[in-house]
Motif scaffolding. Structure first.
Motif, PDB file in Angstrom:
ATOM      1  N   GLU A   1     -53.300  -6.964 -10.459  1.00 47.42           N
ATOM      2  CA  GLU A   1     -53.585  -5.869  -9.526  1.00 47.42           C
ATOM      3  C   GLU A   1     -54.674  -4.929 -10.033  1.00 47.42           C
ATOM      4  OE1 GLU A   1     -51.199  -2.199  -7.411  1.00 47.42           O
ATOM      5  OE2 GLU A   1     -50.064  -3.958  -8.061  1.00 47.42           O
ATOM      6  N   GLU A   2     -54.618  -4.564 -11.305  1.00 47.66           N
ATOM      7  CA  GLU A   2     -55.623  -3.649 -11.861  1.00 47.66           C
ATOM      8  C   GLU A   2     -57.013  -4.267 -11.807  1.00 47.66           C
ATOM      9  OE1 GLU A   2     -56.885  -1.311 -15.954  1.00 47.66           O
ATOM     10  OE2 GLU A   2     -55.049  -2.492 -15.942  1.00 47.66           O
ATOM     11  N   THR A   3     -57.125  -5.527 -12.170  1.00 44.97           N
ATOM     12  CA  THR A   3     -58.421  -6.198 -12.153  1.00 44.97           C
ATOM     13  C   THR A   3     -58.980  -6.251 -10.735  1.00 44.97           C
ATOM     14  OG1 THR A   3     -57.832  -7.523 -14.085  1.00 44.97           O
ATOM     15  CG2 THR A   3     -59.655  -8.328 -12.733  1.00 44.97           C
ATOM     16  N   ARG A   4     -58.142  -6.605  -9.765  1.00 42.86           N
ATOM     17  CA  ARG A   4     -58.608  -6.654  -8.375  1.00 42.86           C
ATOM     18  C   ARG A   4     -59.131  -5.301  -7.916  1.00 42.86           C
ATOM     19  NH1 ARG A   4     -53.761  -9.482  -7.652  1.00 42.86           N
ATOM     20  NH2 ARG A   4     -52.897  -7.688  -6.569  1.00 42.86           N
ATOM     21  N   GLU A   5     -58.430  -4.229  -8.266  1.00 48.79           N
ATOM     22  CA  GLU A   5     -58.867  -2.889  -7.884  1.00 48.79           C
ATOM     23  C   GLU A   5     -60.203  -2.534  -8.537  1.00 48.79           C
ATOM     24  OE1 GLU A   5     -57.896  -0.354  -5.774  1.00 48.79           O
ATOM     25  OE2 GLU A   5     -56.715  -2.007  -4.948  1.00 48.79           O
ATOM     26  N   ARG A   6     -60.344  -2.843  -9.808  1.00 48.04           N
ATOM     27  CA  ARG A   6     -61.555  -2.473 -10.545  1.00 48.04           C
ATOM     28  C   ARG A   6     -62.766  -3.302 -10.132  1.00 48.04           C
ATOM     29  NH1 ARG A   6     -60.195  -0.805 -16.639  1.00 48.04           N
ATOM     30  NH2 ARG A   6     -62.016   0.518 -16.287  1.00 48.04           N
ATOM     31  N   LEU A   7     -62.536  -4.485  -9.591  1.00 45.29           N
ATOM     32  CA  LEU A   7     -63.649  -5.316  -9.124  1.00 45.29           C
ATOM     33  C   LEU A   7     -64.268  -4.783  -7.838  1.00 45.29           C
ATOM     34  CD1 LEU A   7     -62.408  -8.964  -9.788  1.00 45.29           C
ATOM     35  CD2 LEU A   7     -64.155  -7.684 -11.038  1.00 45.29           C
ATOM     36  N   LYS A   8     -63.587  -3.891  -7.146  1.00 45.33           N
ATOM     37  CA  LYS A   8     -64.114  -3.340  -5.889  1.00 45.33           C
ATOM     38  C   LYS A   8     -65.315  -2.417  -6.109  1.00 45.33           C
ATOM     39  CE  LYS A   8     -59.703  -3.595  -3.507  1.00 45.33           C
ATOM     40  NZ  LYS A   8     -58.597  -2.830  -2.914  1.00 45.33           N
ATOM     41  N   ASP A   9     -65.421  -1.849  -7.292  1.00 48.43           N
ATOM     42  CA  ASP A   9     -66.496  -0.906  -7.598  1.00 48.43           C
ATOM     43  C   ASP A   9     -67.294  -1.428  -8.795  1.00 48.43           C
ATOM     44  OD1 ASP A   9     -68.116   1.295  -8.120  1.00 48.43           O
ATOM     45  OD2 ASP A   9     -66.477   2.545  -8.856  1.00 48.43           O
ATOM     46  N   PRO A  10     -68.605  -1.626  -8.660  1.00 48.35           N
ATOM     47  CA  PRO A  10     -69.408  -2.155  -9.770  1.00 48.35           C
ATOM     48  C   PRO A  10     -69.321  -1.318 -11.047  1.00 48.35           C
ATOM     49  CG  PRO A  10     -70.689  -2.184  -7.750  1.00 48.35           C
ATOM     50  CD  PRO A  10     -69.406  -1.443  -7.445  1.00 48.35           C
ATOM     51  N   ASP A  11     -69.229   0.001 -10.914  1.00 48.58           N
ATOM     52  CA  ASP A  11     -69.111   0.848 -12.110  1.00 48.58           C
ATOM     53  C   ASP A  11     -67.777   0.623 -12.808  1.00 48.58           C
ATOM     54  OD1 ASP A  11     -71.626   1.977 -11.739  1.00 48.58           O
ATOM     55  OD2 ASP A  11     -70.838   3.623 -10.526  1.00 48.58           O
TER      56      ASP A  11
END
Length: 77
Positions: free
Chosen positions: A47-57
């Protein structure tokens, strides 16, 4: 399950390859190896990885955090 392995030389390559997974619905894992074929880091679709992939930064921040840990463990690239 999708399981890909990439050889990389810099962090931008890791971010580039991870960006391919931001809309993938099925289970996946991406392993990143140095030029000698040694595993340096792995990412999967938690879940954390999926969320963080939404924003390039956020993707870049996630990659640098994991690579810092890998360096502390003696991994090189």
């Amino acid at each position: 399950m999708i399981h890909d392995t990439y050889t990389f030389q810099d962090l931008s390559e890791v971010c580039y390859h991870l960006s391919k997974y931001k809309n993938v619905k099925e289970e996946w894992r991406a392993d990143f190896c140095n030029i000698y074929g040694e595993l340096v880091a792995s990412f999967d679709n938690d879940e954390e990885t999926r969320e963080r992939l939404k924003d390039p930064d956020e993707t870049y921040a996630m990659v640098t955090e994991l690579m810092d840990i890998a360096m502390m463990m003696g991994k090189t690239w």
